[in-house]
Design a protein around this motif. Structure first.
Motif, PDB file in Angstrom:
ATOM      1  N   ILE A  15      -1.684  22.057 -20.696  1.00  0.00           N
ATOM      2  CA  ILE A  15      -2.282  21.712 -21.989  1.00  0.00           C
ATOM      3  C   ILE A  15      -2.000  20.252 -22.324  1.00  0.00           C
ATOM      4  CG2 ILE A  15      -2.171  22.147 -24.479  1.00  0.00           C
ATOM      5  CD1 ILE A  15      -1.625  25.094 -23.831  1.00  0.00           C
ATOM      6  N   GLN A  16      -0.789  19.797 -22.054  1.00  0.00           N
ATOM      7  CA  GLN A  16      -0.457  18.387 -22.295  1.00  0.00           C
ATOM      8  C   GLN A  16      -1.326  17.477 -21.432  1.00  0.00           C
ATOM      9  OE1 GLN A  16       1.332  16.951 -24.544  1.00  0.00           O
ATOM     10  NE2 GLN A  16       0.969  14.907 -23.731  1.00  0.00           N
ATOM     11  N   TYR A  23      -6.605   2.209 -21.743  1.00  0.00           N
ATOM     12  CA  TYR A  23      -5.964   3.386 -22.334  1.00  0.00           C
ATOM     13  C   TYR A  23      -4.917   3.950 -21.371  1.00  0.00           C
ATOM     14  CZ  TYR A  23      -5.281   8.088 -24.192  1.00  0.00           C
ATOM     15  OH  TYR A  23      -4.717   9.247 -24.676  1.00  0.00           O
ATOM     16  N   VAL A  24      -5.304   4.065 -20.096  1.00  0.00           N
ATOM     17  CA  VAL A  24      -4.374   4.601 -19.092  1.00  0.00           C
ATOM     18  C   VAL A  24      -3.154   3.691 -18.969  1.00  0.00           C
ATOM     19  CG1 VAL A  24      -4.070   5.198 -16.665  1.00  0.00           C
ATOM     20  CG2 VAL A  24      -6.225   5.729 -17.810  1.00  0.00           C
ATOM     21  N   LYS A  25      -3.392   2.396 -18.901  1.00  0.00           N
ATOM     22  CA  LYS A  25      -2.282   1.439 -18.774  1.00  0.00           C
ATOM     23  C   LYS A  25      -1.352   1.514 -19.979  1.00  0.00           C
ATOM     24  CE  LYS A  25      -3.472  -2.747 -17.481  1.00  0.00           C
ATOM     25  NZ  LYS A  25      -4.321  -3.972 -17.373  1.00  0.00           N
ATOM     26  N   ALA A  26      -1.948   1.581 -21.168  1.00  0.00           N
ATOM     27  CA  ALA A  26      -1.137   1.635 -22.389  1.00  0.00           C
ATOM     28  C   ALA A  26      -0.332   2.932 -22.452  1.00  0.00           C
ATOM     29  CB  ALA A  26      -2.041   1.505 -23.620  1.00  0.00           C
ATOM     30  N   PHE A  27      -0.962   4.036 -22.043  1.00  0.00           N
ATOM     31  CA  PHE A  27      -0.270   5.322 -22.042  1.00  0.00           C
ATOM     32  C   PHE A  27       0.931   5.276 -21.101  1.00  0.00           C
ATOM     33  CE2 PHE A  27       0.533   9.467 -20.173  1.00  0.00           C
ATOM     34  CZ  PHE A  27       0.598  10.303 -21.276  1.00  0.00           C
ATOM     35  N   LEU A  28       0.712   4.790 -19.887  1.00  0.00           N
ATOM     36  CA  LEU A  28       1.796   4.722 -18.906  1.00  0.00           C
ATOM     37  C   LEU A  28       2.901   3.779 -19.374  1.00  0.00           C
ATOM     38  CD1 LEU A  28      -0.301   4.566 -15.617  1.00  0.00           C
ATOM     39  CD2 LEU A  28       1.139   6.466 -16.366  1.00  0.00           C
ATOM     40  N   ARG A  29       2.513   2.639 -19.913  1.00  0.00           N
ATOM     41  CA  ARG A  29       3.510   1.659 -20.353  1.00  0.00           C
ATOM     42  C   ARG A  29       4.324   2.213 -21.519  1.00  0.00           C
ATOM     43  NH1 ARG A  29       0.328  -2.186 -20.833  1.00  0.00           N
ATOM     44  NH2 ARG A  29       0.779  -3.205 -18.839  1.00  0.00           N
ATOM     45  N   ARG A  30       3.650   2.857 -22.460  1.00  0.00           N
ATOM     46  CA  ARG A  30       4.312   3.375 -23.657  1.00  0.00           C
ATOM     47  C   ARG A  30       5.273   4.507 -23.326  1.00  0.00           C
ATOM     48  NH1 ARG A  30       0.038   4.227 -26.121  1.00  0.00           N
ATOM     49  NH2 ARG A  30      -0.248   6.482 -25.839  1.00  0.00           N
ATOM     50  N   ASN A  31       4.887   5.343 -22.380  1.00  0.00           N
ATOM     51  CA  ASN A  31       5.668   6.545 -22.113  1.00  0.00           C
ATOM     52  C   ASN A  31       6.537   6.488 -20.870  1.00  0.00           C
ATOM     53  OD1 ASN A  31       4.629   8.436 -24.291  1.00  0.00           O
ATOM     54  ND2 ASN A  31       2.715   7.798 -23.351  1.00  0.00           N
ATOM     55  N   GLU A  49      12.129  13.079 -20.763  1.00  0.00           N
ATOM     56  CA  GLU A  49      12.010  12.561 -22.116  1.00  0.00           C
ATOM     57  C   GLU A  49      10.734  11.760 -22.307  1.00  0.00           C
ATOM     58  OE1 GLU A  49      12.714  12.010 -26.045  1.00  0.00           O
ATOM     59  OE2 GLU A  49      13.713  13.389 -24.646  1.00  0.00           O
ATOM     60  N   ASP A  50      10.266  11.091 -21.237  1.00  0.00           N
ATOM     61  CA  ASP A  50       9.062  10.278 -21.373  1.00  0.00           C
ATOM     62  C   ASP A  50       7.835  11.148 -21.651  1.00  0.00           C
ATOM     63  OD1 ASP A  50       9.222  11.335 -18.834  1.00  0.00           O
ATOM     64  OD2 ASP A  50       9.441   9.388 -17.848  1.00  0.00           O
ATOM     65  N   VAL A  51       7.684  12.262 -20.913  1.00  0.00           N
ATOM     66  CA  VAL A  51       6.541  13.146 -21.151  1.00  0.00           C
ATOM     67  C   VAL A  51       6.701  13.870 -22.487  1.00  0.00           C
ATOM     68  CG1 VAL A  51       5.215  15.107 -20.293  1.00  0.00           C
ATOM     69  CG2 VAL A  51       6.155  13.445 -18.684  1.00  0.00           C
ATOM     70  N   ARG A  52       7.932  14.203 -22.844  1.00  0.00           N
ATOM     71  CA  ARG A  52       8.168  14.823 -24.142  1.00  0.00           C
ATOM     72  C   ARG A  52       7.698  13.901 -25.251  1.00  0.00           C
ATOM     73  NH1 ARG A  52      11.098  15.041 -28.515  1.00  0.00           N
ATOM     74  NH2 ARG A  52      11.811  17.034 -29.380  1.00  0.00           N
ATOM     75  N   LYS A  53       7.965  12.624 -25.095  1.00  0.00           N
ATOM     76  CA  LYS A  53       7.531  11.652 -26.096  1.00  0.00           C
ATOM     77  C   LYS A  53       6.007  11.604 -26.189  1.00  0.00           C
ATOM     78  CE  LYS A  53       8.328   7.314 -25.163  1.00  0.00           C
ATOM     79  NZ  LYS A  53       9.046   6.043 -24.974  1.00  0.00           N
ATOM     80  N   ALA A  54       5.335  11.708 -25.052  1.00  0.00           N
ATOM     81  CA  ALA A  54       3.872  11.720 -25.048  1.00  0.00           C
ATOM     82  C   ALA A  54       3.338  12.956 -25.763  1.00  0.00           C
ATOM     83  CB  ALA A  54       3.346  11.682 -23.614  1.00  0.00           C
ATOM     84  N   ALA A  55       4.065  14.076 -25.661  1.00  0.00           N
ATOM     85  CA  ALA A  55       3.628  15.327 -26.283  1.00  0.00           C
ATOM     86  C   ALA A  55       3.732  15.274 -27.799  1.00  0.00           C
ATOM     87  CB  ALA A  55       4.456  16.492 -25.755  1.00  0.00           C
TER      88      ALA A  55
END
Length: 240
Positions: free
Chosen positions: A125-126, A77-85, A213-219
């Motif tokens: 919160i994010q 999950y962590v790897k996918a989150f980092l890779r995606r964002n 923009e990467d963290v915004r996308k995660a939000a």
């Protein structure tokens, strides 16, 4: 710039001191003095982004170890989150830090308080939303994981109404949907609509745009959870 350089060069000075600095000394020590100096003097998006990501890794390690074992699903999950964002390079640079953190004791309360003192509420919160995703990576919230998440939320000084909303975003029931909007099932249709408008405005991805923009996308995932909760309630009630 090799190693962790590009990814954590833009750190804020507060990350290099206190409980976070003590815990991340091994990683910060890999940077050249010029990079650390750059991080301490950096401002704007780069600095906030680097600080957010390092805080994210430290608290990720705490949640992953909450039930006494690290699940492969959580690591994926962590790897996918980092890779995606954040991209493949972020994965390559973050994993050695995360693996080292998993072998260390994390001062959850001290780290959370330090983050709360230096990071805006919207960013905290994010961060909590992301941590809930780790706990749910294997499809279930264990009591030990929920206890850690509540402890982190308290340390991050996130109001209970806000943290309860985030926790409920990972629940499938209509009752959870009401909690996401911060209202009870007895609320009127107009109160439901108003609660949705307030939450949508409060949790709009633009509120974390300072992190890049990467963290915004995660939000956007959290923002979608609010819309999904409203849709569940709307369909159940027949609200147009």
């Amino acid at each position: 710039m090799g190693g962790y350089g590009k990814w954590i060069a833009g750190i804020l000075g507060w990350v290099t001191v206190g409980p976070l600095g003590a815990l991340l000394g091994f990683a910060l020590g890999t940077l050249a003095d010029s990079l650390v100096a750059e991080g301490r003097s950096a401002g704007g998006t780069q600095a906030q982004r680097g600080s957010f990501l390092l805080s994210l890794l430290v608290l990720s390690a705490a949640v992953m170890k909450a039930d006494g074992k690290v699940m492969k699903s959580e690591l994926e999950y962590v790897k996918a989150f980092l890779r995606r964002n954040f991209g493949d390079q972020a994965v390559r640079e973050a994993l050695p830090i995360l693996k080292e953190l998993l072998s260390r004791e994390v001062d959850i309360d001290g780290v959370s308080r330090q983050i709360a003192d230096n990071m805006p509420l919207e960013h905290r919160i994010q961060l909590l939303h992301y941590l809930c995703g780790i706990a749910m990576a294997d499809g279930v919230h264990l009591p030990s994981e929920l206890d850690i998440l509540k402890r982190i939320a308290g340390g991050l000084d996130i109001p209970s109404r806000e943290s309860s909303s985030v926790f409920s975003m990972f629940g499938p029931s209509v009752e959870d949907a009401y909690s996401v909007l911060g209202i009870s099932p007895s609320a009127t249709d107009e109160e439901v609509k108003k609660a949705y408008r307030v939450m949508a405005m409060k949790h709009h991805p633009d509120r974390v745009s300072a992190l890049g923009e990467d963290v915004r996308k995660a939000a956007e995932e959290r923002f979608k959870s609010i819309a999904d909760a409203y849709d569940r309630i709307r369909k159940e009630r027949g609200i147009n």
